[in-house]
Design a protein around this motif. Structure first.
Motif, PDB file in Angstrom:
ATOM      1  N   HIS A  52       0.802  -1.179   0.006  1.00 30.42           N
ATOM      2  CA  HIS A  52       0.025   0.118  -0.117  1.00 30.42           C
ATOM      3  C   HIS A  52       0.763   1.192   0.041  1.00 30.42           C
ATOM      4  N   SER A  53       2.140   1.001   0.031  1.00 34.29           N
ATOM      5  CA  SER A  53       3.038   2.241   0.126  1.00 34.29           C
ATOM      6  C   SER A  53       3.074   2.847  -1.188  1.00 34.29           C
ATOM      7  N   ALA A  54       3.357   4.279  -1.101  1.00 29.94           N
ATOM      8  CA  ALA A  54       3.667   4.994  -2.355  1.00 29.94           C
ATOM      9  C   ALA A  54       5.204   4.674  -2.830  1.00 29.94           C
ATOM     10  N   THR A  55       5.928   4.249  -2.027  1.00 25.15           N
ATOM     11  CA  THR A  55       7.041   4.183  -2.044  1.00 25.15           C
ATOM     12  C   THR A  55       7.405   2.365  -2.238  1.00 25.15           C
ATOM     13  N   LEU A  56       7.914   2.004  -3.471  1.00 24.28           N
ATOM     14  CA  LEU A  56       8.129   0.489  -3.423  1.00 24.28           C
ATOM     15  C   LEU A  56       9.661   0.345  -3.897  1.00 24.28           C
ATOM     16  N   LEU A  57      10.201  -0.587  -2.727  1.00 24.88           N
ATOM     17  CA  LEU A  57      11.419  -0.825  -2.511  1.00 24.88           C
ATOM     18  C   LEU A  57      11.555  -2.381  -2.950  1.00 24.88           C
ATOM     19  N   ILE A  58      12.327  -2.481  -3.954  1.00 21.99           N
ATOM     20  CA  ILE A  58      12.420  -3.851  -4.589  1.00 21.99           C
ATOM     21  C   ILE A  58      13.946  -4.216  -4.571  1.00 21.99           C
ATOM     22  N   GLY A  59      14.034  -5.367  -3.980  1.00 20.72           N
ATOM     23  CA  GLY A  59      15.499  -6.066  -3.716  1.00 20.72           C
ATOM     24  C   GLY A  59      15.625  -6.947  -4.725  1.00 20.72           C
ATOM     25  N   ALA A  60      17.079  -7.215  -5.139  1.00 18.52           N
ATOM     26  CA  ALA A  60      17.560  -8.420  -6.099  1.00 18.52           C
ATOM     27  C   ALA A  60      18.485  -9.084  -5.107  1.00 18.52           C
ATOM     28  N   TYR A  61      18.014 -10.374  -5.023  1.00 17.97           N
ATOM     29  CA  TYR A  61      18.587 -11.281  -4.007  1.00 17.97           C
ATOM     30  C   TYR A  61      19.179 -12.491  -4.541  1.00 17.97           C
ATOM     31  N   LEU A  62      20.543 -12.717  -4.152  1.00 20.15           N
ATOM     32  CA  LEU A  62      21.069 -14.101  -4.665  1.00 20.15           C
ATOM     33  C   LEU A  62      21.155 -14.870  -3.274  1.00 20.15           C
ATOM     34  N   GLY A  63      20.333 -15.769  -3.240  1.00 19.85           N
ATOM     35  CA  GLY A  63      20.032 -16.387  -2.004  1.00 19.85           C
ATOM     36  C   GLY A  63      19.323 -15.358  -1.125  1.00 19.85           C
ATOM     37  N   GLU A  64      19.927 -15.186   0.078  1.00 18.50           N
ATOM     38  CA  GLU A  64      19.301 -14.209   1.016  1.00 18.50           C
ATOM     39  C   GLU A  64      20.255 -12.878   0.939  1.00 18.50           C
ATOM     40  N   VAL A  65      21.331 -12.824  -0.016  1.00 19.77           N
ATOM     41  CA  VAL A  65      22.179 -11.718  -0.239  1.00 19.77           C
ATOM     42  C   VAL A  65      21.698 -10.823  -1.027  1.00 19.77           C
ATOM     43  N   LEU A  66      21.554  -9.243  -0.583  1.00 20.38           N
ATOM     44  CA  LEU A  66      21.381  -8.301  -1.314  1.00 20.38           C
ATOM     45  C   LEU A  66      22.157  -7.787  -2.351  1.00 20.38           C
ATOM     46  N   ILE A  67      22.033  -8.011  -3.609  1.00 20.14           N
ATOM     47  CA  ILE A  67      23.012  -7.491  -4.446  1.00 20.14           C
ATOM     48  C   ILE A  67      22.623  -6.342  -5.462  1.00 20.14           C
ATOM     49  N   GLY A  68      21.532  -5.820  -5.238  1.00 29.20           N
ATOM     50  CA  GLY A  68      20.909  -4.836  -5.832  1.00 29.20           C
ATOM     51  C   GLY A  68      19.602  -4.275  -5.567  1.00 29.20           C
ATOM     52  N   PHE A  69      19.187  -2.862  -5.866  1.00 31.13           N
ATOM     53  CA  PHE A  69      17.914  -2.657  -5.433  1.00 31.13           C
ATOM     54  C   PHE A  69      17.433  -1.463  -6.061  1.00 31.13           C
ATOM     55  N   ILE A  95      21.759  -7.353 -13.719  1.00 33.51           N
ATOM     56  CA  ILE A  95      20.846  -7.232 -12.437  1.00 33.51           C
ATOM     57  C   ILE A  95      19.961  -5.941 -12.831  1.00 33.51           C
ATOM     58  N   GLY A  96      20.787  -4.833 -13.202  1.00 34.05           N
ATOM     59  CA  GLY A  96      20.041  -3.430 -13.206  1.00 34.05           C
ATOM     60  C   GLY A  96      18.856  -3.716 -14.569  1.00 34.05           C
ATOM     61  N   GLY A  97      19.044  -4.261 -15.546  1.00 31.91           N
ATOM     62  CA  GLY A  97      18.074  -4.526 -16.397  1.00 31.91           C
ATOM     63  C   GLY A  97      16.845  -5.325 -16.017  1.00 31.91           C
ATOM     64  N   MET A  98      17.331  -6.302 -15.157  1.00 29.76           N
ATOM     65  CA  MET A  98      16.336  -7.053 -14.514  1.00 29.76           C
ATOM     66  C   MET A  98      15.353  -6.255 -13.479  1.00 29.76           C
ATOM     67  N   LEU A  99      15.794  -5.339 -12.710  1.00 26.98           N
ATOM     68  CA  LEU A  99      15.342  -4.674 -11.801  1.00 26.98           C
ATOM     69  C   LEU A  99      14.171  -3.651 -12.538  1.00 26.98           C
ATOM     70  N   MET A 100      14.757  -3.070 -13.695  1.00 28.12           N
ATOM     71  CA  MET A 100      14.015  -2.253 -14.568  1.00 28.12           C
ATOM     72  C   MET A 100      12.686  -2.778 -15.309  1.00 28.12           C
ATOM     73  N   ALA A 101      13.076  -4.244 -15.594  1.00 26.94           N
ATOM     74  CA  ALA A 101      12.093  -5.000 -16.063  1.00 26.94           C
ATOM     75  C   ALA A 101      10.759  -5.444 -15.086  1.00 26.94           C
ATOM     76  N   TYR A 102      11.294  -5.402 -13.940  1.00 24.80           N
ATOM     77  CA  TYR A 102      10.402  -5.584 -12.707  1.00 24.80           C
ATOM     78  C   TYR A 102       9.508  -4.512 -12.398  1.00 24.80           C
ATOM     79  N   GLY A 103      10.372  -3.282 -12.555  1.00 24.73           N
ATOM     80  CA  GLY A 103       9.564  -1.941 -12.492  1.00 24.73           C
ATOM     81  C   GLY A 103       8.484  -1.820 -13.317  1.00 24.73           C
TER      82      GLY A 103
END
Length: 269
Positions: A52-69, A95-103
């Protein structure tokens, strides 16, 4: 490599903020809300609202390790990319391209047809990358810095909102200042409005360093009388002016150009 994309976990927010800081020159970083001490707490508050937030924070995870957001802001009829960062060790892995595609997927889910972002002009690699992704340039913003003119005497009668604006003794009205103070104490940044009979100015505060003002073209005349009220509020801050006018220094030689950002948009099918 199996990368998962999901809402950023609260425990990873400080790591995400470190990634963000590592990708910006120090003087530019210090002119954004990202440098404010309470920014991680602000993102944590956004996380609590979930979908419900106006701010959407999306993480890219390799296992449980954050490698991008990526941090997206939902606004009326558009999804705004506030920042996107990938760990240096994984920047060649798409990873950046995949984050953009997810957006884009999130935008289409919410029936949003327009993606918007700002990229610094000195970041030529990122600018070229966004062009390849289908973004087009919409305009440029020039970031100017100057000291408040301490030769001016703060003669304005500054009062809290609620007084009669037709009272001839009232020069300025400050709206939303108590809320701004509370927000600033918690997160380190805030905004309020200063209004006169002629116009209303929205003033942001970044940490303890800057008053930030977004200017309309032709609006800046050296700051008087607005600088009067700002001097009364805080004599130690500098002005950070954002303007589409590339020649603003010709009207105010006290300005120095700090950086330049490019507004880019993409219309989704």
């Amino acid at each position: 490599m199996s990368v998962q994309f999901r809402p950023l976990h609260e425990d990873d927010i400080h790591h995400a903020c470190r990634l963000l800081k590592s990708n910006l020159p120090e003087h530019v970083y210090n002119q954004t809300i990202f440098a404010c001490t309470g920014y991680p707490a602000y993102l944590q508050a956004a996380c609590k609202c979930g979908v419900h937030s106006a701010t959407l924070l999306i993480g890219a995870y390799l296992g449980e390790v954050l490698i991008g957001f990526a941090e997206w802001r939902r606004m009326e009829q558009m999804l705004v990319l506030n920042n996107l960062n990938v760990d240096a060790a994984f920047r060649k892995d798409g990873i950046g391209g995949m984050l953009m595609a997810y957006g884009e997927k999130l935008a289409k889910r919410d029936d949003i047809k327009k993606l918007v972002l700002d990229v610094f002009s000195w970041n030529e690699q990122a600018h070229a990358w966004y062009l390849r992704l289908g973004f087009v340039e919409e305009g440029r913003t020039y970031w100017y810095v100057r000291d408040l003119d301490r030769s001016l005497t703060a003669s304005a009668d500054v009062i809290a909102a609620g007084a009669d604006i037709d009272d001839e003794e009232v020069t300025y009205i400050i709206d939303e200042y108590p809320m701004a103070e509370a927000h600033h104490l918690k997160y380190g940044f805030s905004s309020f409005r200063i209004r006169t009979k002629q116009k209303t100015s929205v003033v942001g505060r970044l940490g303890e360093q800057y008053f930030r003002i977004q200017l309309q073209r032709g609006e800046w005349d050296g700051g008087y009388p607005l600088t009067d009220v700002l001097l009364e509020l805080d004599r130690e801050r500098k002005l950070l002016l954002l303007s589409s006018d590339a020649f603003l220094r010709e009207r105010d030689p006290a300005l120095s150009l700090s950086t330049e950002s490019i507004r880019m948009i993409k219309i989704l099918d």
